[in-house]
Design a protein around this motif. Sequence first.
Motif, PDB file in Angstrom:
ATOM      1  N   GLY A   6       7.366   2.493  -7.909  1.00  0.00           N
ATOM      2  CA  GLY A   6       6.550   2.234  -6.732  1.00  0.00           C
ATOM      3  C   GLY A   6       5.613   1.066  -6.944  1.00  0.00           C
ATOM      4  N   ALA A   7       5.029   0.953  -8.144  1.00  0.00           N
ATOM      5  CA  ALA A   7       4.130  -0.157  -8.433  1.00  0.00           C
ATOM      6  C   ALA A   7       4.884  -1.483  -8.442  1.00  0.00           C
ATOM      7  N   TYR A   8       6.126  -1.471  -8.956  1.00  0.00           N
ATOM      8  CA  TYR A   8       6.934  -2.687  -8.951  1.00  0.00           C
ATOM      9  C   TYR A   8       7.216  -3.139  -7.517  1.00  0.00           C
TER      10      TYR A   8
ATOM     11  N   LEU B  71       4.186   0.046   6.305  1.00  0.00           N
ATOM     12  CA  LEU B  71       3.759   1.313   5.712  1.00  0.00           C
ATOM     13  C   LEU B  71       4.872   2.346   5.782  1.00  0.00           C
ATOM     14  N   SER B  72       5.601   2.368   6.883  1.00  0.00           N
ATOM     15  CA  SER B  72       6.716   3.305   7.033  1.00  0.00           C
ATOM     16  C   SER B  72       7.860   2.946   6.090  1.00  0.00           C
ATOM     17  N   ALA B  73       8.214   1.668   6.057  1.00  0.00           N
ATOM     18  CA  ALA B  73       9.328   1.228   5.217  1.00  0.00           C
ATOM     19  C   ALA B  73       9.071   1.486   3.746  1.00  0.00           C
ATOM     20  N   ALA B  74       7.800   1.546   3.343  1.00  0.00           N
ATOM     21  CA  ALA B  74       7.456   1.737   1.935  1.00  0.00           C
ATOM     22  C   ALA B  74       7.935   3.072   1.387  1.00  0.00           C
ATOM     23  N   ALA B  75       8.293   4.005   2.253  1.00  0.00           N
ATOM     24  CA  ALA B  75       8.815   5.282   1.774  1.00  0.00           C
ATOM     25  C   ALA B  75      10.120   5.108   1.025  1.00  0.00           C
ATOM     26  N   VAL B  76      10.813   3.990   1.265  1.00  0.00           N
ATOM     27  CA  VAL B  76      12.198   3.903   0.812  1.00  0.00           C
ATOM     28  C   VAL B  76      12.416   3.150  -0.508  1.00  0.00           C
ATOM     29  N   PRO B  77      11.950   1.885  -0.695  1.00  0.00           N
ATOM     30  CA  PRO B  77      12.431   1.119  -1.853  1.00  0.00           C
ATOM     31  C   PRO B  77      12.071   1.705  -3.213  1.00  0.00           C
ATOM     32  N   GLY B  78      10.787   2.004  -3.450  1.00  0.00           N
ATOM     33  CA  GLY B  78      10.407   2.547  -4.748  1.00  0.00           C
ATOM     34  C   GLY B  78      11.059   3.882  -5.024  1.00  0.00           C
ATOM     35  N   ALA B  79      11.074   4.779  -4.027  1.00  0.00           N
ATOM     36  CA  ALA B  79      11.720   6.078  -4.191  1.00  0.00           C
ATOM     37  C   ALA B  79      13.203   5.901  -4.475  1.00  0.00           C
ATOM     38  N   SER B  80      13.836   4.931  -3.825  1.00  0.00           N
ATOM     39  CA  SER B  80      15.269   4.722  -4.031  1.00  0.00           C
ATOM     40  C   SER B  80      15.569   4.303  -5.466  1.00  0.00           C
ATOM     41  N   PHE B  81      14.813   3.329  -5.998  1.00  0.00           N
ATOM     42  CA  PHE B  81      15.034   2.920  -7.383  1.00  0.00           C
ATOM     43  C   PHE B  81      14.836   4.101  -8.338  1.00  0.00           C
TER      44      PHE B  81
ATOM     45  N   LEU C 106       0.829  -1.211   0.000  1.00  0.00           N
ATOM     46  CA  LEU C 106       0.000   0.000   0.000  1.00  0.00           C
ATOM     47  C   LEU C 106       0.861   1.259   0.000  1.00  0.00           C
ATOM     48  N   GLY C 107       1.847   1.289   0.862  1.00  0.00           N
ATOM     49  CA  GLY C 107       2.649   2.490   1.004  1.00  0.00           C
ATOM     50  C   GLY C 107       3.481   2.821  -0.212  1.00  0.00           C
ATOM     51  N   SER C 108       3.944   1.815  -0.942  1.00  0.00           N
ATOM     52  CA  SER C 108       4.774   2.069  -2.128  1.00  0.00           C
ATOM     53  C   SER C 108       3.999   2.814  -3.210  1.00  0.00           C
ATOM     54  N   LEU C 109       2.683   2.640  -3.237  1.00  0.00           N
ATOM     55  CA  LEU C 109       1.857   3.368  -4.194  1.00  0.00           C
ATOM     56  C   LEU C 109       1.564   4.792  -3.716  1.00  0.00           C
ATOM     57  N   LEU C 110       1.588   5.023  -2.417  1.00  0.00           N
ATOM     58  CA  LEU C 110       1.160   6.309  -1.855  1.00  0.00           C
ATOM     59  C   LEU C 110       2.303   7.299  -1.639  1.00  0.00           C
ATOM     60  N   TRP C 111       3.452   6.831  -1.140  1.00  0.00           N
ATOM     61  CA  TRP C 111       4.515   7.759  -0.778  1.00  0.00           C
ATOM     62  C   TRP C 111       4.984   8.648  -1.942  1.00  0.00           C
ATOM     63  N   PRO C 112       5.186   8.119  -3.178  1.00  0.00           N
ATOM     64  CA  PRO C 112       5.646   9.006  -4.260  1.00  0.00           C
ATOM     65  C   PRO C 112       4.648  10.110  -4.611  1.00  0.00           C
ATOM     66  N   ARG C 113       3.397   9.971  -4.174  1.00  0.00           N
ATOM     67  CA  ARG C 113       2.366  10.958  -4.506  1.00  0.00           C
ATOM     68  C   ARG C 113       2.134  11.983  -3.392  1.00  0.00           C
TER      69      ARG C 113
END
Length: 360
Positions: free
Chosen positions: A305-307, A103-113, A55-62
Amino acid sequence: MRAALARWAVVGAGFFLFGNLYAPQPLLPALERGWNAAAGAAGPGMSAPMLGLVLGSLLWPRTGLRAGAMLALGALGVALFGVLGAWAPGPYAWAVLRLGQGLSAAAVPGASFALLPRLFGSRAAAAAGWLVAANTVGGALGRAGAGVLAGWFGPAAALALLALPLLGLAWAVLPLGGRFARAEARVHAGAGPLLAFGAGLLFANLFVANLLPYRLEAAGYGLAALGAFYLAYLGGTAGALFAGALSGWLGPVRAGAAALGAAGLGAALLAARPLAGFALLLAGLFGLHALGGAAAGRRGAGTSGAYVSAYYLGGALAGLVYPFFLPRPFGGALGFVGALLAISATMLPRALAAPTAGDG
Protein backbone atom coordinates in the motif's frame (compact mmCIF):
# COMPACT_ATOMS: atom_id res chain seq x y z
CA MET A 1 -16.43 -20.96 -11.15
CA ARG A 2 -17.16 -17.52 -9.71
CA ALA A 3 -14.25 -17.93 -7.27
CA ALA A 4 -11.90 -18.45 -10.23
CA LEU A 5 -13.41 -15.41 -11.91
CA ALA A 6 -12.77 -13.36 -8.77
CA ARG A 7 -9.14 -14.50 -8.69
CA TRP A 8 -8.51 -13.29 -12.23
CA ALA A 9 -10.61 -10.18 -11.66
CA VAL A 10 -7.95 -9.07 -9.15
CA VAL A 11 -5.37 -9.20 -11.95
CA GLY A 12 -7.66 -7.45 -14.43
CA ALA A 13 -9.34 -4.90 -12.12
CA GLY A 14 -6.97 -2.13 -13.14
CA PHE A 15 -8.12 -2.49 -16.75
CA PHE A 16 -11.42 -0.83 -15.86
CA LEU A 17 -10.20 1.40 -13.04
CA PHE A 18 -7.34 3.04 -14.86
CA GLY A 19 -9.32 3.24 -18.07
CA ASN A 20 -11.61 5.59 -16.14
CA LEU A 21 -8.96 7.54 -14.24
CA TYR A 22 -6.93 8.36 -17.36
CA ALA A 23 -9.76 8.69 -19.90
CA PRO A 24 -9.89 12.52 -19.58
CA GLN A 25 -6.26 12.93 -20.64
CA PRO A 26 -6.78 13.37 -24.41
CA LEU A 27 -9.85 15.52 -23.67
CA LEU A 28 -8.06 18.09 -21.49
CA PRO A 29 -8.09 20.94 -24.03
CA ALA A 30 -11.75 20.21 -24.92
CA LEU A 31 -12.79 20.09 -21.25
CA GLU A 32 -11.09 23.42 -20.59
CA ARG A 33 -12.85 25.00 -23.56
CA GLY A 34 -16.19 23.68 -22.28
CA TRP A 35 -15.58 25.37 -18.92
CA ASN A 36 -14.24 28.57 -20.57
CA ALA A 37 -11.09 27.97 -18.55
CA ALA A 38 -7.46 28.68 -19.38
CA ALA A 39 -5.07 26.03 -20.69
CA GLY A 40 -3.76 24.02 -17.75
CA ALA A 41 -6.87 24.67 -15.58
CA ALA A 42 -7.61 20.92 -15.63
CA GLY A 43 -4.26 20.21 -13.96
CA PRO A 44 -5.70 19.94 -10.42
CA GLY A 45 -8.32 17.51 -11.72
CA MET A 46 -5.58 15.31 -13.14
CA SER A 47 -3.63 15.55 -9.90
CA ALA A 48 -6.59 15.02 -7.52
CA PRO A 49 -7.19 11.29 -8.18
CA MET A 50 -3.49 10.66 -7.70
CA LEU A 51 -3.73 12.36 -4.31
CA GLY A 52 -6.76 10.18 -3.53
CA LEU A 53 -4.73 7.11 -4.43
CA VAL A 54 -1.91 8.30 -2.19
CA LEU A 55 -4.17 8.67 0.85
CA GLY A 56 -6.48 5.75 0.20
CA SER A 57 -3.72 3.22 -0.46
CA LEU A 58 -2.51 3.72 3.11
CA LEU A 59 -6.01 3.47 4.62
CA TRP A 60 -7.86 0.68 2.80
CA PRO A 61 -5.64 -2.25 4.00
CA ARG A 62 -6.29 -1.13 7.59
CA THR A 63 -10.10 -1.10 7.36
CA GLY A 64 -10.49 -4.75 8.34
CA LEU A 65 -12.86 -5.30 5.41
CA ARG A 66 -12.97 -8.63 3.61
CA ALA A 67 -10.90 -8.39 0.43
CA GLY A 68 -13.86 -8.83 -1.92
CA ALA A 69 -15.94 -6.18 -0.16
CA MET A 70 -13.02 -3.74 -0.24
CA LEU A 71 -12.40 -4.17 -3.94
CA ALA A 72 -16.11 -4.04 -4.83
CA LEU A 73 -16.65 -0.82 -2.88
CA GLY A 74 -13.66 0.71 -4.63
CA ALA A 75 -15.01 -0.16 -8.08
CA LEU A 76 -18.46 1.23 -7.28
CA GLY A 77 -16.97 4.46 -5.95
CA VAL A 78 -14.91 4.99 -9.11
CA ALA A 79 -18.07 4.53 -11.20
CA LEU A 80 -20.16 6.91 -9.07
CA PHE A 81 -17.63 9.73 -8.94
CA GLY A 82 -16.80 9.23 -12.60
CA VAL A 83 -20.40 9.76 -13.67
CA LEU A 84 -20.80 12.79 -11.39
CA GLY A 85 -17.51 14.26 -12.57
CA ALA A 86 -18.48 13.90 -16.22
CA TRP A 87 -20.99 16.73 -15.76
CA ALA A 88 -18.98 18.86 -13.35
CA PRO A 89 -19.70 22.58 -13.93
CA GLY A 90 -16.08 23.69 -13.75
CA PRO A 91 -12.49 22.61 -13.10
CA TYR A 92 -12.65 22.97 -9.31
CA ALA A 93 -15.80 20.88 -8.87
CA TRP A 94 -14.28 18.35 -11.25
CA ALA A 95 -11.11 18.19 -9.15
CA VAL A 96 -13.14 17.45 -5.98
CA LEU A 97 -15.06 14.63 -7.68
CA ARG A 98 -11.84 13.26 -9.16
CA LEU A 99 -10.41 13.17 -5.63
CA GLY A 100 -13.34 10.91 -4.69
CA GLN A 101 -12.54 8.72 -7.69
CA GLY A 102 -8.97 8.34 -6.55
CA LEU A 103 -9.90 7.54 -2.95
CA SER A 104 -12.22 4.82 -4.24
CA ALA A 105 -9.72 3.42 -6.73
CA ALA A 106 -7.12 3.14 -3.96
CA ALA A 107 -8.93 0.07 -2.65
CA VAL A 108 -7.56 -1.94 -5.54
CA PRO A 109 -3.84 -1.58 -6.51
CA GLY A 110 -2.05 -2.13 -3.20
CA ALA A 111 -4.46 -4.86 -2.11
CA SER A 112 -4.06 -6.55 -5.49
CA PHE A 113 -0.25 -6.70 -5.28
CA ALA A 114 -0.50 -8.06 -1.73
CA LEU A 115 -3.09 -10.68 -2.73
CA LEU A 116 -0.99 -12.10 -5.56
CA PRO A 117 1.19 -14.38 -3.36
CA ARG A 118 -2.00 -15.84 -1.82
CA LEU A 119 -3.78 -16.28 -5.13
CA PHE A 120 -0.92 -17.36 -7.39
CA GLY A 121 1.80 -18.73 -5.11
CA SER A 122 5.09 -19.22 -6.96
CA ARG A 123 3.65 -17.47 -10.02
CA ALA A 124 3.11 -14.21 -8.09
CA ALA A 125 5.98 -12.36 -9.84
CA ALA A 126 4.61 -13.24 -13.27
CA ALA A 127 1.11 -12.31 -12.07
CA ALA A 128 2.42 -8.87 -11.09
CA GLY A 129 3.49 -8.41 -14.70
CA TRP A 130 0.02 -9.46 -15.86
CA LEU A 131 -1.59 -7.06 -13.38
CA VAL A 132 0.45 -4.07 -14.55
CA ALA A 133 -0.12 -5.10 -18.17
CA ALA A 134 -3.89 -5.08 -17.57
CA ASN A 135 -3.56 -1.62 -16.01
CA THR A 136 -1.74 -0.28 -19.06
CA VAL A 137 -4.14 -1.84 -21.58
CA GLY A 138 -7.06 -0.35 -19.65
CA GLY A 139 -5.42 3.05 -19.50
CA ALA A 140 -4.63 2.97 -23.22
CA LEU A 141 -8.10 1.85 -24.29
CA GLY A 142 -9.76 4.25 -21.83
CA ARG A 143 -7.90 7.17 -23.35
CA ALA A 144 -8.52 5.99 -26.92
CA GLY A 145 -12.15 5.17 -26.22
CA ALA A 146 -12.70 8.56 -24.62
CA GLY A 147 -11.42 10.28 -27.75
CA VAL A 148 -13.70 8.25 -30.04
CA LEU A 149 -16.79 8.50 -27.81
CA ALA A 150 -16.23 12.23 -27.26
CA GLY A 151 -16.20 12.74 -31.02
CA TRP A 152 -19.62 11.05 -31.21
CA PHE A 153 -21.38 12.11 -28.00
CA GLY A 154 -19.27 14.86 -26.43
CA PRO A 155 -16.72 14.66 -23.58
CA ALA A 156 -19.25 14.37 -20.70
CA ALA A 157 -21.22 11.47 -22.17
CA ALA A 158 -17.98 9.71 -23.12
CA LEU A 159 -16.66 9.78 -19.54
CA ALA A 160 -20.02 8.62 -18.13
CA LEU A 161 -20.27 5.68 -20.55
CA LEU A 162 -16.79 4.47 -19.67
CA ALA A 163 -17.81 4.16 -15.99
CA LEU A 164 -20.54 1.56 -16.59
CA PRO A 165 -18.35 -1.61 -16.86
CA LEU A 166 -17.17 -1.03 -13.27
CA LEU A 167 -20.52 -2.41 -12.05
CA GLY A 168 -19.59 -5.80 -13.51
CA LEU A 169 -16.15 -5.63 -11.91
CA ALA A 170 -17.70 -5.03 -8.47
CA TRP A 171 -19.87 -8.15 -8.91
CA ALA A 172 -16.87 -10.25 -10.02
CA VAL A 173 -14.58 -9.49 -7.07
CA LEU A 174 -17.22 -9.61 -4.33
CA PRO A 175 -16.77 -13.35 -3.47
CA LEU A 176 -13.11 -12.91 -2.48
CA GLY A 177 -12.57 -13.68 1.21
CA GLY A 178 -9.72 -13.06 3.61
CA ARG A 179 -8.55 -10.01 5.53
CA PHE A 180 -5.10 -8.52 5.92
CA ALA A 181 -3.53 -9.33 9.27
CA ARG A 182 -2.30 -6.48 11.46
CA ALA A 183 1.33 -7.54 10.90
CA GLU A 184 0.84 -7.28 7.14
CA ALA A 185 -0.33 -3.67 7.45
CA ARG A 186 3.00 -2.25 8.64
CA VAL A 187 5.59 -0.79 6.28
CA HIS A 188 9.04 -2.40 6.26
CA ALA A 189 11.77 -0.12 7.56
CA GLY A 190 14.02 -0.71 4.55
CA ALA A 191 11.39 0.21 1.98
CA GLY A 192 12.37 3.89 1.58
CA PRO A 193 14.36 3.51 -1.69
CA LEU A 194 11.54 1.44 -3.19
CA LEU A 195 8.96 4.11 -2.31
CA ALA A 196 11.07 6.95 -3.78
CA PHE A 197 11.71 4.86 -6.88
CA GLY A 198 7.98 4.24 -7.38
CA ALA A 199 7.17 7.95 -7.03
CA GLY A 200 9.57 8.80 -9.84
CA LEU A 201 8.01 6.27 -12.21
CA LEU A 202 4.52 7.73 -12.36
CA PHE A 203 5.81 11.30 -12.24
CA ALA A 204 7.80 10.71 -15.43
CA ASN A 205 4.87 8.91 -17.06
CA LEU A 206 2.14 11.48 -16.38
CA PHE A 207 4.38 14.52 -16.73
CA VAL A 208 4.97 13.58 -20.36
CA ALA A 209 1.44 12.25 -20.95
CA ASN A 210 -0.18 15.46 -19.70
CA LEU A 211 2.01 17.66 -21.89
CA LEU A 212 1.51 15.71 -25.10
CA PRO A 213 -2.14 16.54 -25.94
CA TYR A 214 -1.33 20.26 -26.09
CA ARG A 215 1.69 19.65 -28.30
CA LEU A 216 -0.21 17.22 -30.55
CA GLU A 217 -3.32 19.39 -30.83
CA ALA A 218 -1.10 22.26 -31.97
CA ALA A 219 0.25 19.89 -34.63
CA GLY A 220 -3.29 19.34 -35.97
CA TYR A 221 -4.55 16.25 -34.10
CA GLY A 222 -8.34 16.04 -33.55
CA LEU A 223 -10.03 14.40 -30.55
CA ALA A 224 -10.17 10.91 -32.06
CA ALA A 225 -6.54 11.12 -33.20
CA LEU A 226 -5.46 12.32 -29.76
CA GLY A 227 -7.22 9.37 -28.16
CA ALA A 228 -5.66 6.96 -30.65
CA PHE A 229 -2.20 8.34 -29.91
CA TYR A 230 -2.56 7.07 -26.35
CA LEU A 231 -2.67 3.51 -27.63
CA ALA A 232 1.07 3.97 -27.15
CA TYR A 233 0.30 2.82 -23.61
CA LEU A 234 0.13 -0.69 -25.04
CA GLY A 235 3.91 -0.41 -25.09
CA GLY A 236 3.67 -0.43 -21.31
CA THR A 237 1.84 -3.75 -21.50
CA ALA A 238 4.71 -5.34 -23.39
CA GLY A 239 7.23 -3.81 -21.00
CA ALA A 240 5.44 -5.10 -17.90
CA LEU A 241 5.12 -8.65 -19.25
CA PHE A 242 8.70 -8.71 -20.50
CA ALA A 243 10.13 -7.36 -17.24
CA GLY A 244 8.17 -9.92 -15.19
CA ALA A 245 9.53 -12.75 -17.35
CA LEU A 246 13.07 -11.35 -17.43
CA SER A 247 13.08 -11.03 -13.64
CA GLY A 248 12.72 -14.79 -13.28
CA TRP A 249 15.74 -15.31 -15.51
CA LEU A 250 18.15 -12.49 -14.61
CA GLY A 251 16.78 -11.33 -11.26
CA PRO A 252 14.84 -8.12 -10.56
CA VAL A 253 17.82 -5.71 -10.49
CA ARG A 254 19.20 -6.70 -13.90
CA ALA A 255 15.70 -6.81 -15.37
CA GLY A 256 15.16 -3.32 -13.93
CA ALA A 257 18.37 -2.04 -15.54
CA ALA A 258 17.13 -3.26 -18.94
CA ALA A 259 13.76 -1.57 -18.43
CA LEU A 260 15.42 1.68 -17.34
CA GLY A 261 17.57 1.64 -20.47
CA ALA A 262 14.43 1.31 -22.62
CA ALA A 263 12.83 4.26 -20.81
CA GLY A 264 15.90 6.43 -21.37
CA LEU A 265 15.99 5.61 -25.07
CA GLY A 266 12.28 6.43 -25.36
CA ALA A 267 12.78 9.82 -23.71
CA ALA A 268 15.59 10.59 -26.14
CA LEU A 269 13.31 9.81 -29.12
CA LEU A 270 10.25 11.78 -27.96
CA ALA A 271 10.92 15.06 -29.75
CA ALA A 272 11.68 13.53 -33.16
CA ARG A 273 9.45 10.45 -33.05
CA PRO A 274 6.68 11.12 -30.49
CA LEU A 275 4.73 7.87 -30.91
CA ALA A 276 7.72 5.53 -30.93
CA GLY A 277 9.45 7.45 -28.16
CA PHE A 278 6.40 7.55 -25.93
CA ALA A 279 5.69 3.83 -26.41
CA LEU A 280 9.29 2.93 -25.55
CA LEU A 281 9.36 5.26 -22.55
CA LEU A 282 6.17 3.63 -21.26
CA ALA A 283 7.48 0.12 -21.88
CA GLY A 284 10.42 0.87 -19.62
CA LEU A 285 8.43 2.68 -16.94
CA PHE A 286 5.73 0.02 -16.66
CA GLY A 287 8.32 -2.73 -16.67
CA LEU A 288 9.92 -1.01 -13.69
CA HIS A 289 6.50 -0.62 -12.05
CA ALA A 290 5.81 -4.36 -12.37
CA LEU A 291 9.16 -5.10 -10.71
CA GLY A 292 8.55 -2.50 -7.99
CA GLY A 293 5.05 -3.81 -7.30
CA ALA A 294 6.34 -7.37 -7.00
CA ALA A 295 9.09 -6.22 -4.63
CA ALA A 296 6.51 -4.41 -2.50
CA GLY A 297 4.09 -7.35 -2.52
CA ARG A 298 6.78 -9.63 -1.10
CA ARG A 299 6.94 -7.33 1.93
CA GLY A 300 3.20 -7.52 2.71
CA ALA A 301 0.08 -5.36 2.43
CA GLY A 302 1.50 -2.40 4.37
CA THR A 303 4.54 -1.98 2.16
CA SER A 304 2.48 -2.74 -0.93
CA GLY A 305 0.00 0.00 0.00
CA ALA A 306 2.83 2.41 0.79
CA TYR A 307 4.47 1.66 -2.57
CA VAL A 308 1.23 2.36 -4.43
CA SER A 309 0.78 5.50 -2.34
CA ALA A 310 4.26 6.74 -3.26
CA TYR A 311 3.72 5.83 -6.90
CA TYR A 312 0.58 7.93 -7.11
CA LEU A 313 2.13 10.75 -5.11
CA GLY A 314 4.51 11.04 -8.06
CA GLY A 315 1.50 11.20 -10.38
CA ALA A 316 -0.15 13.87 -8.23
CA LEU A 317 3.00 15.99 -8.38
CA ALA A 318 3.14 15.58 -12.15
CA GLY A 319 -0.39 16.99 -12.43
CA LEU A 320 0.72 20.08 -10.53
CA VAL A 321 4.04 20.58 -12.32
CA TYR A 322 3.22 20.06 -16.00
CA PRO A 323 1.26 23.34 -16.47
CA PHE A 324 4.47 25.30 -15.78
CA PHE A 325 6.09 23.64 -18.80
CA LEU A 326 3.24 24.38 -21.25
CA PRO A 327 4.61 27.76 -22.43
CA ARG A 328 8.22 26.51 -22.51
CA PRO A 329 10.14 24.56 -25.19
CA PHE A 330 9.48 20.81 -25.17
CA GLY A 331 13.20 20.13 -24.99
CA GLY A 332 13.31 21.52 -21.45
CA ALA A 333 10.62 19.05 -20.36
CA LEU A 334 12.53 16.17 -21.94
CA GLY A 335 15.73 17.18 -20.18
CA PHE A 336 13.82 17.21 -16.90
CA VAL A 337 12.59 13.64 -17.56
CA GLY A 338 16.10 12.51 -18.46
CA ALA A 339 17.48 13.84 -15.18
CA LEU A 340 14.74 12.03 -13.27
CA LEU A 341 15.58 8.73 -14.98
CA ALA A 342 19.25 9.22 -14.09
CA ILE A 343 18.29 9.65 -10.43
CA SER A 344 16.13 6.51 -10.64
CA ALA A 345 19.13 4.55 -11.90
CA THR A 346 21.01 5.33 -8.70
CA MET A 347 18.14 3.92 -6.60
CA LEU A 348 17.58 0.80 -8.66
CA PRO A 349 19.72 -1.76 -6.74
CA ARG A 350 18.32 -0.90 -3.29
CA ALA A 351 14.75 -0.52 -4.54
CA LEU A 352 14.43 -3.90 -6.22
CA ALA A 353 16.80 -6.07 -4.16
CA ALA A 354 15.20 -8.87 -2.13
CA PRO A 355 14.25 -7.81 1.43
CA THR A 356 16.61 -8.77 4.22
CA ALA A 357 15.90 -9.66 7.82
CA GLY A 358 16.76 -6.09 8.79
CA ASP A 359 14.00 -4.72 6.62
CA GLY A 360 11.31 -5.74 8.98
